[in-house]
Write a protein that holds these residues in place. Structure first.
Motif, PDB file in Angstrom:
ATOM      1  N   GLU A   1       9.503  12.710   3.924  1.00  0.00           N
ATOM      2  CA  GLU A   1      10.280  12.286   2.956  1.00  0.00           C
ATOM      3  C   GLU A   1      10.785  13.522   1.763  1.00  0.00           C
ATOM      4  O   GLU A   1      11.659  13.566   0.965  1.00  0.00           O
ATOM      5  N   THR A   2      10.002  14.739   2.047  1.00  0.00           N
ATOM      6  CA  THR A   2      10.706  15.829   1.545  1.00  0.00           C
ATOM      7  C   THR A   2      11.636  16.731   1.783  1.00  0.00           C
ATOM      8  O   THR A   2      13.205  16.932   1.265  1.00  0.00           O
ATOM      9  N   VAL A   3      12.451  16.231   3.901  1.00  0.00           N
ATOM     10  CA  VAL A   3      13.365  17.030   4.003  1.00  0.00           C
ATOM     11  C   VAL A   3      14.513  15.995   3.527  1.00  0.00           C
ATOM     12  O   VAL A   3      16.143  16.132   3.231  1.00  0.00           O
ATOM     13  N   LEU A   4      14.181  14.915   3.616  1.00  0.00           N
ATOM     14  CA  LEU A   4      15.479  13.614   3.327  1.00  0.00           C
ATOM     15  C   LEU A   4      16.112  13.809   1.855  1.00  0.00           C
ATOM     16  O   LEU A   4      16.790  13.353   1.196  1.00  0.00           O
ATOM     17  N   THR A   5      14.509  14.503   0.882  1.00  0.00           N
ATOM     18  CA  THR A   5      15.347  13.857  -0.583  1.00  0.00           C
ATOM     19  C   THR A   5      16.585  15.211  -0.689  1.00  0.00           C
ATOM     20  O   THR A   5      17.012  15.286  -1.219  1.00  0.00           O
ATOM     21  N   VAL A   6      15.255  16.500  -0.421  1.00  0.00           N
ATOM     22  CA  VAL A   6      16.304  17.595  -0.526  1.00  0.00           C
ATOM     23  C   VAL A   6      17.962  17.926   0.810  1.00  0.00           C
ATOM     24  O   VAL A   6      18.841  17.954  -0.315  1.00  0.00           O
ATOM     25  N   TRP A   7      18.006  16.976   1.686  1.00  0.00           N
ATOM     26  CA  TRP A   7      19.443  16.753   2.435  1.00  0.00           C
ATOM     27  C   TRP A   7      20.298  15.970   1.521  1.00  0.00           C
ATOM     28  O   TRP A   7      21.593  16.737   0.611  1.00  0.00           O
ATOM     29  N   ALA A   8      19.555  14.627   0.890  1.00  0.00           N
ATOM     30  CA  ALA A   8      20.609  13.870  -0.092  1.00  0.00           C
ATOM     31  C   ALA A   8      21.244  14.112  -0.974  1.00  0.00           C
ATOM     32  O   ALA A   8      21.873  14.263  -2.061  1.00  0.00           O
ATOM     33  N   ASN A   9      20.021  15.146  -1.641  1.00  0.00           N
ATOM     34  CA  ASN A   9      20.509  15.460  -3.200  1.00  0.00           C
ATOM     35  C   ASN A   9      20.805  17.294  -3.247  1.00  0.00           C
ATOM     36  O   ASN A   9      22.066  17.372  -3.893  1.00  0.00           O
TER      37      ASN A   9
ATOM     38  N   THR B   1       0.977  -1.516   0.028  1.00  0.00           N
ATOM     39  CA  THR B   1       0.075   0.303   0.136  1.00  0.00           C
ATOM     40  C   THR B   1       0.502   1.345   0.320  1.00  0.00           C
ATOM     41  O   THR B   1       2.286   1.346  -0.051  1.00  0.00           O
ATOM     42  N   MET B   2      -0.224   2.414  -0.497  1.00  0.00           N
ATOM     43  CA  MET B   2       0.995   3.733  -0.356  1.00  0.00           C
ATOM     44  C   MET B   2       1.281   4.585   0.738  1.00  0.00           C
ATOM     45  O   MET B   2       0.631   3.366   1.878  1.00  0.00           O
ATOM     46  N   GLY B   3       2.346   5.285   0.345  1.00  0.00           N
ATOM     47  CA  GLY B   3       2.486   6.052   1.988  1.00  0.00           C
ATOM     48  C   GLY B   3       4.105   5.834   2.424  1.00  0.00           C
ATOM     49  O   GLY B   3       4.038   5.431   2.940  1.00  0.00           O
ATOM     50  N   LEU B   4       4.651   7.732   1.834  1.00  0.00           N
ATOM     51  CA  LEU B   4       6.105   7.610   2.466  1.00  0.00           C
ATOM     52  C   LEU B   4       6.697   8.136   3.480  1.00  0.00           C
ATOM     53  O   LEU B   4       7.142   8.123   3.741  1.00  0.00           O
ATOM     54  N   GLU B   5       5.572   8.701   4.116  1.00  0.00           N
ATOM     55  CA  GLU B   5       5.732   9.071   5.447  1.00  0.00           C
ATOM     56  C   GLU B   5       4.911   9.542   6.595  1.00  0.00           C
ATOM     57  O   GLU B   5       3.439   9.586   5.949  1.00  0.00           O
ATOM     58  N   CYS B   6       5.235   9.572   7.856  1.00  0.00           N
ATOM     59  CA  CYS B   6       3.330   9.420   8.205  1.00  0.00           C
ATOM     60  C   CYS B   6       4.414  10.579   9.775  1.00  0.00           C
ATOM     61  O   CYS B   6       5.944  10.451   9.992  1.00  0.00           O
ATOM     62  N   SER B   7       3.508  10.774  11.149  1.00  0.00           N
ATOM     63  CA  SER B   7       3.925  10.992  12.193  1.00  0.00           C
ATOM     64  C   SER B   7       2.860  10.579  13.097  1.00  0.00           C
ATOM     65  O   SER B   7       1.707  10.247  12.625  1.00  0.00           O
TER      66      SER B   7
END
Length: 328
Positions: free
Chosen positions: A126-134, A64-70
């Motif tokens: 998802e967004t913060v880790l993507t920006v940091w990594a790239n 199932t979908m969903g890549l981030e949560c709290s």
């Protein structure tokens, strides 16, 4: 909907049909994992791509979908040492976030930054880790350098603008329409470009070029990105919304010593994603706590309205993050 103890609500995607809410077996925390009772989950464009069958979950991940949560940790698996039941976290997930519960690898969970609500925290992983990594690791953006992000009003774009600005870069952002371009300015972009009426290449080249580009558009943008890079410039691809197959003149790659690279986040190992999470807690969470980086929430949908939430993203009718409320 009455939910038996061993079941949970989850959004499923029947082939060729609208998303729907169903009862499935309740998630369980395995070794090195925690079980999170989800408060909020983020909608991300990779979810739409997965729904089309082009971004399959990695082996062992929920289908199932969903890549981030709290949410709140309610159980821990063998070997977990950092977290305990009752802890509030936000987490990068391999999948399964559109549900009442999801398991997450221990290292992919992060403490809620000071001053943030559970809604805001769910918009970060998802967004913060993507920006940091790239941007910060792969492209090694330095203070004082010039940085361009496309899709400046998207979840990635609004995050990248703020993080690059907090780091001391000069920020350029493209967005579709005057209203979205103005939003980029309010978030800290020094130059906001409406790609519907302006040429980002002409504007940036007239200003001397940029050192780093973060691009999710692809297609004709790839050549244009190379054209506006400075000497030793770096372009990082994180998606190809206008297609991955392009015809390029790569002479500039040699003459300007350029780097054209890219990466994905989901396919990385647990160890690598955990390392990125620790780097984000160390370097980015202070920016968040200090107000320099804050998630921009566009809208919040109920879990059963996930289909409408994804339709809004598909139509590019949002600015910032689209979220699902599960038990928030």
């Amino acid at each position: 909907m009455t939910v038996p103890h061993d079941k949970m609500r989850a959004v499923v995607a029947p082939a060729g049909a609208a998303l729907e809410l169903a009862l499935i077996d309740r998630a369980v925390a395995g070794p090195g994992q925690v079980l999170i009772k989800i408060a909020y989950a983020g909608i991300n464009r990779p979810d739409l791509i997965q729904r089309m069958g082009a971004y399959p979950p990695p082996p062992g991940a929920p289908q199932t979908m969903g890549l981030e949560c709290s949410g709140e940790i309610v159980a821990i698996g063998p070997g977990v040492t950092r977290w305990k039941p009752g802890d509030l976290v936000c987490a990068l997930l391999p999948g399964g976030g559109y549900a009442d519960y999801a398991w997450a690898d221990e290292g992919c969970c992060m403490a809620i930054p000071d001053g943030l609500s559970l809604l805001e925290a769910a918009a970060l992983p998802e967004t913060v880790l993507t920006v940091w990594a790239n941007v910060f690791e792969r492209a090694a953006l330095q203070p004082g350098e010039h940085f361009l992000v496309h899709g400046g009003a998207s979840g990635i774009g609004t995050t990248a603008i703020q993080m690059a600005k907090a780091h001391g870069a000069k920020v350029y952002a493209t967005a579709g329409g005057a209203q979205k371009a103005a939003l980029c300015t309010t978030l800290g972009a020094d130059v906001a470009i409406d790609y519907q009426t302006q040429s980002f290449v002409e504007i940036i080249k007239a200003d001397g070029g940029v050192d780093v580009v973060l691009d999710m558009v692809g297609g004709p943008y790839v050549q244009q990105n190379l054209d506006c890079l400075k000497l030793d410039g770096r372009c990082v691809q994180i998606a190809f919304l206008q297609g991955p197959q392009v015809q390029l003149n790569l002479m500039a790659l040699m003459l300007k010593r350029l780097t054209l690279t890219g990466s994905t986040l989901r396919a990385r190992t647990v160890a690598e994603k955990s390392r990125l999470a620790r780097a984000v807690e160390t370097h980015v969470w202070p920016w968040v706590a200090g107000g320099q980086v804050r998630p921009l929430i566009d809208s919040v949908f109920e879990l059963e309205d996930a289909d409408a939430a994804q339709a809004k993203m598909q139509a590019n009718a949002h600015a910032g993050k689209i979220m699902l409320k599960v038990a928030g």
